[in-house]
Enzyme design. Sequence first.
Site, PDB file in Angstrom:
ATOM      1  CB  THR A  71      -0.978  -0.019   1.191  1.00  0.00           C
ATOM      2  OG1 THR A  71      -1.755  -1.209   1.089  1.00  0.00           O
ATOM      3  CG2 THR A  71      -1.890   1.184   1.190  1.00  0.00           C
ATOM      4  CB  SER A 207       2.897  -6.984   0.637  1.00  0.00           C
ATOM      5  OG  SER A 207       2.420  -5.736   1.030  1.00  0.00           O
ATOM      6  CG  HIS A 209       1.628  -9.488   4.557  1.00  0.00           C
ATOM      7  ND1 HIS A 209       0.349  -9.977   4.531  1.00  0.00           N
ATOM      8  CD2 HIS A 209       1.586  -8.271   3.973  1.00  0.00           C
ATOM      9  CE1 HIS A 209      -0.435  -9.085   3.954  1.00  0.00           C
ATOM     10  NE2 HIS A 209       0.294  -8.035   3.608  1.00  0.00           N
ATOM     11  CB  CYS A 334     -10.145  -6.019   1.746  1.00  0.00           C
ATOM     12  SG  CYS A 334      -8.412  -6.298   1.516  1.00  0.00           S
TER      13      CYS A 334
HETATM   14  N1  PLP Z   1      -2.235  -5.417  -4.102  1.00  0.00           N
HETATM   15  C1  PLP Z   1      -2.651  -6.688  -4.084  1.00  0.00           C
HETATM   16  C2  PLP Z   1      -2.800  -7.436  -5.381  1.00  0.00           C
HETATM   17  C3  PLP Z   1      -2.947  -7.321  -2.885  1.00  0.00           C
HETATM   18  O1  PLP Z   1      -3.362  -8.588  -2.874  1.00  0.00           O
HETATM   19  C4  PLP Z   1      -2.810  -6.584  -1.689  1.00  0.00           C
HETATM   20  C5  PLP Z   1      -3.194  -7.189  -0.412  1.00  0.00           C
HETATM   21  O2  PLP Z   1      -4.096  -8.015  -0.340  1.00  0.00           O
HETATM   22  C6  PLP Z   1      -2.343  -5.263  -1.749  1.00  0.00           C
HETATM   23  C7  PLP Z   1      -2.075  -4.717  -2.976  1.00  0.00           C
HETATM   24  C8  PLP Z   1      -2.149  -4.442  -0.503  1.00  0.00           C
HETATM   25  O3  PLP Z   1      -1.093  -5.008   0.242  1.00  0.00           O
HETATM   26  P1  PLP Z   1      -0.784  -4.558   1.749  1.00  0.00           P
HETATM   27  O4  PLP Z   1      -2.091  -4.570   2.463  1.00  0.00           O
HETATM   28  O5  PLP Z   1       0.162  -5.592   2.246  1.00  0.00           O
HETATM   29  O6  PLP Z   1      -0.194  -3.211   1.705  1.00  0.00           O
END
Ligand code: PLP
Length: 679
Positions: A71, A207, A209, A334
């Site tokens: 993000t 990311s 995680h 989400c």
């Molecule tokens: N983009 C994609 C394709 C994702 O799957 C996610 C998280 O689910 C994100 C962006 C956002 O990642 P984060 O919440 O680790 O910043």
Amino acid sequence: MEIYLDANATTPVLAEARAAAMAAMAEDYGNPSSVHGTGLKARALMDAARARARRVLGAPTGQLLFVSGATEGIQTAVLSAMTALRERGRDRAPAPGLLLYGATEHKAVPEAIRHWCEVLQLDMAVLPIPVGTDGRHDLDWLRAHAPRAGLVCTMAVNNETGVISDLDGIAEALRGSAALWLVDSVQALGKVDLRLAQRRIDYAPFSGHKLYAPKGIGLLYVREGAPITPLLAGGGQEAALRSGTENMPGIAALGAVLAALEGGNTFQALPVLEGYRTRLSGALREAFAGIVFNAPAALSLPTTLNFSVPGVGSKLLLDLFDAAEIRVSGGSACSAANAQPSYVLEAMGLPAWRTTSAVRLSFGPAIDDASVEEACRRIRACGEALLLWQSPAQAAPARLQRLALDGACCYVVCDAASRRSVVIDPLPALTPGIVEALRSQGQQLVAVLATQPHRDHLAAAEALRAAMPGASIQAPDTLELGTQALSRLVLPGSEPGTHAYLLRDARGGCVAFVGDALAAPATPTTPALKALAEMVGPQALLLPRHDAEDRIAFTLAGAQDTGKEPATPLALVPSAALALLREHPQARLVDVREPYEQGLGQALGPLPDVGAGVQRQSVPLSGLLDALPDWLALPAETPLLFFCRSGNRSTQAAKALRRLGRANAFSLAGGLALWPRPC
Ligand code: PLP
């Protein structure tokens, strides 16, 4: 033991990554900006992790910044691109007017675009790039819009479906365009050969995680020469492009994951993962008749399966999987809390039933054969549990069921012996489920009634009668349902065509379906309610047509809900629940999960030292009305402790009982999810 199949939401932390993070906290804890030995060690560790990332991502040049996650990476990329576009506008260069993002992009991307447009006061059109039914970008559309685009965002792999974007096709469609190109690479890390620098990608966020590193660490790749505006200014870390003391435990852990990727011994190879997908999808096909997969396997990563089962909602499937201790999610994590249709599947043009009932099963590349085998076994067990529940031989219909939708209530009365049933105040969206349940239970629908002449009820009644011919709409004054009798009441002062219905059982008990004659709190003030009070008495259960607060039932005995916080807490943590049961061995312990969830593994384990008297009951929330009279007749000091999977349904049940005057009703906080496991 739980089987975690929600890797696209997050993953556990790899043992090597945990060890590296611990070492970075306990031993090599230096600040990489310090010039003494401890700091230099930290810097060396950070440099080594960055060098590994460059090799793994195919990014020998350009910036590779450590950030907190995707993000933040997306914000930095979007801010950088938009700041550059604003400058271009100021220089009076031909202003590219379009900001394009894939229609199936994670919300972080379009929300960042809108946010920075507003903050920077950029007046540019923001357009979604359409995708086909296969989930891939419409390249002709993109080619046509590319000349006017300032920024194009196309994710590498979709988080809900696993669909892999055609990055080379996108690059070709963008040829000749001055647009900056952002590729959200979160779900591709370690699974797709990105070759970032070769592909003219300008920005790529990651990311940690999502691939066995902890939360709070990520990467942002910025192509050599692409514009960059720091999101965070301060101490000048990361060449002043991302200030703030680096998250060294996170960097160390991510470095360990990247080392595992390079080493090649920790993660399964693609053909092995494809084999796992074949086994899992085979088990799903065996378990759920008519299942459809929502993305083409040939275009998707083998680690994601997105599916819908006709006639079975995602909530039911999620409850079923969770009861079998398989963790999956509905659509994306989400949006899991509110059962919205998946915008990703909507963008792919899939029919509404598939967009609202989709389930996502995703596993990480470190999964092993034994876990896949056990997952397949449990998936088959889920299918069997569902079949058993749907089978006419097993299904004992609840005498009285309440089905609620957006605050409106519909009731189904079934008589098990005579197999005669009645539906009151039906709703169109609920009719397919009612028909399926009544058919599977061998029930004959004899009447469809409404407390008010509402068009929704009329439409639903038509649909029910078409599916189960023989049901009357005009009820006779009294209808026999085995040992029960349903009679129509016309209450004084009520609108024309408005009725109440009274259901009496052989033991003299009665409930009344009162439509909208009641407003909470229920006190017999109107002529209609006074007449009702005389007929049924103050303790009879009154069932409303609308019940936005999930009160379930009212009585005329008076308002119980004062709006004040109750004297005793309603939700009890496990230790308080055990103390209650120990103190009151005559208590009732009630499982309000649906029958298909029970018997699939997780139950409330042995209750230590609570005495033999505690009575266990299984009463699904939809059948709560049936059990209410017995519970209300218990001695006031007998506690009722409700539990379910997560604590939501049990809270609803306990609240309803408190409002009916049972101060001794409780819910197990966090449900089975937080109940201590035997070691
Ligand atoms: N983009 C994609 C394709 C994702 O799957 C996610 C998280 O689910 C994100 C962006 C956002 O990642 P984060 O919440 O680790 O910043």
